[in-house]
Enzyme design. Structure first.
Site, PDB file in Angstrom:
ATOM      1  N   SER A 106       0.802  -1.226   0.000  1.00 34.42           N
ATOM      2  CA  SER A 106       0.000   0.000   0.000  1.00 34.42           C
ATOM      3  C   SER A 106       0.835   1.275   0.000  1.00 34.42           C
ATOM      4  CB  SER A 106      -0.944   0.013   1.204  1.00 34.42           C
ATOM      5  OG  SER A 106      -0.204   0.112   2.404  1.00 34.42           O
ATOM      6  N   LYS A 176       0.996   4.624   6.904  1.00 30.31           N
ATOM      7  CA  LYS A 176       0.458   5.449   5.822  1.00 30.31           C
ATOM      8  C   LYS A 176       1.127   6.820   5.868  1.00 30.31           C
ATOM      9  CE  LYS A 176      -2.750   2.291   4.970  1.00 30.31           C
ATOM     10  NZ  LYS A 176      -2.659   1.412   3.772  1.00 30.31           N
TER      11      LYS A 176
END
Length: 322
Positions: A106, A176
């Site tokens: 990701s 993230k």
């Protein structure tokens, strides 16, 4: 002519014999010999059949015996040294820095699956909060990882992870990039660009072939205002990241509480050929990105911080003089 005398005994106008060695017929042979200028006798001590000395000094004299004692003391201290090292490792992992392993794609291309990153855990202890552009590790806010496969580490891996000698075995953590902090308005329309407080971001870290905003899936189009004490996070692999955009139905509406943040990822430590730091991209430094409230908060916080920074050296100077 008879033998020539090389010296006379003390009291008869001569010198004491130096270094006289005992002859074969000397009844004291093997027990004493003169040594040095003062003529004092030094005990020889003798040698046992196995080569050891009878005076306990060892075959090579007192230095050899001292080395043996040092070796024995080292082995006695080794468990203590290991214990101290483990305690230090645990303290470093708890308060300073911790290793984490990247389990997914990701955050490509910034981070690859299998990378090991080091996370700074120190600055949050001093009140520092995540900033835009930082790559952060945070605890799962509200079941974001539901249905994801989780590895089952063995007991040794869990123990090494607990003290910080292996990447974290805690599988409820995510990584993230922060794109919005408290007070920000974050917006995606069409394929992008991503906007923060009306400013378009140039995002060179987005995965090649991806668009900054996703147009063909639910959640890819949004406009949100980040509440205070929260952050809005997105993965660099925009079309392959289950981030804030796709968790707006949770109890936090997709925002991540700041108290869930473990720390900022500062460097890729492994593999060695990918060893590099993780800086904040310049796009987050452009003028006008802060809101008026954020600028006011910065001005309010800055004076006390500067005052404290100046007071500490002064206090240390006064204490030294006292």
């Amino acid at each position: 002519m008879g033998d020539v005398a090389v010296g006379a005994r003390s009291g008869q106008g001569g010198e004491e014999p130096r270094g006289r060695s005992a002859g074969p017929g000397d009844p004291d042979a093997g027990h004493a010999a003169f040594s040095g200028d003062d003529g004092h006798a030094v005990e020889d001590g003798g040698v046992n059949e196995d080569g050891t000395r009878t005076d306990g000094q060892g075959p090579d004299g007192p230095e050899h015996g001292r080395q043996k004692k040092q070796q024995r003391s080292f082995w006695k201290e080794l468990p203590i040294l290991i214990g101290i090292a483990l305690v230090l490792a645990l303290l470093i992992k708890t308060f300073l820095v911790q290793a984490f392993s990247i389990p997914s794609d990701s955050m490509q291309d910034t981070l690859q699956r299998g990378d090991r990153v080091l996370v700074d855990k120190l600055t949050p202890w001093f009140g520092s909060e995540p900033e835009r552009g930082e790559v952060v590790v945070f605890h799962d806010p509200d079941n974001w990882l539901a249905g994801e496969p989780t590895p089952d580490p063995n007991a040794l891996q869990k123990a090494l992870s607990f003290i910080g000698l292996m990447p974290s075995a805690e599988e409820k953590d995510l990584i993230k990039r922060v794109v919005g902090v408290g007070g920000d308005t974050v917006e995606c329309k069409g394929t992008g660009p991503l906007k923060v407080n009306g400013k378009a971001l140039d995002e060179p870290y987005v995965y090649p072939g991806n668009t900054p905003c996703s147009q063909d899936d639910q959640g890819g189009q949004f406009k949100v205002k980040v509440p205070e004490g929260h952050i809005w996070v997105m993965g660099d692999h925009r079309q392959n990241s289950r981030d804030s955009r796709y968790n707006t139905a949770d109890k936090n509406q997709g925002f991540v509480p700041v108290d869930k943040v473990v720390g900022r990822a500062v460097v890729i430590a492994w593999p060695i050929n990918r060893w590099t730091n993780l800086p904040v991209p310049d796009t987050f430094d452009q003028p006008g990105l802060n809101t008026q409230a954020q600028d006011a908060a910065a001005l309010t916080v800055a004076p006390p911080v500067l005052a404290l920074a100046g007071a500490v050296p002064f206090a240390l100077w006064r204490r030294r003089r006292a």
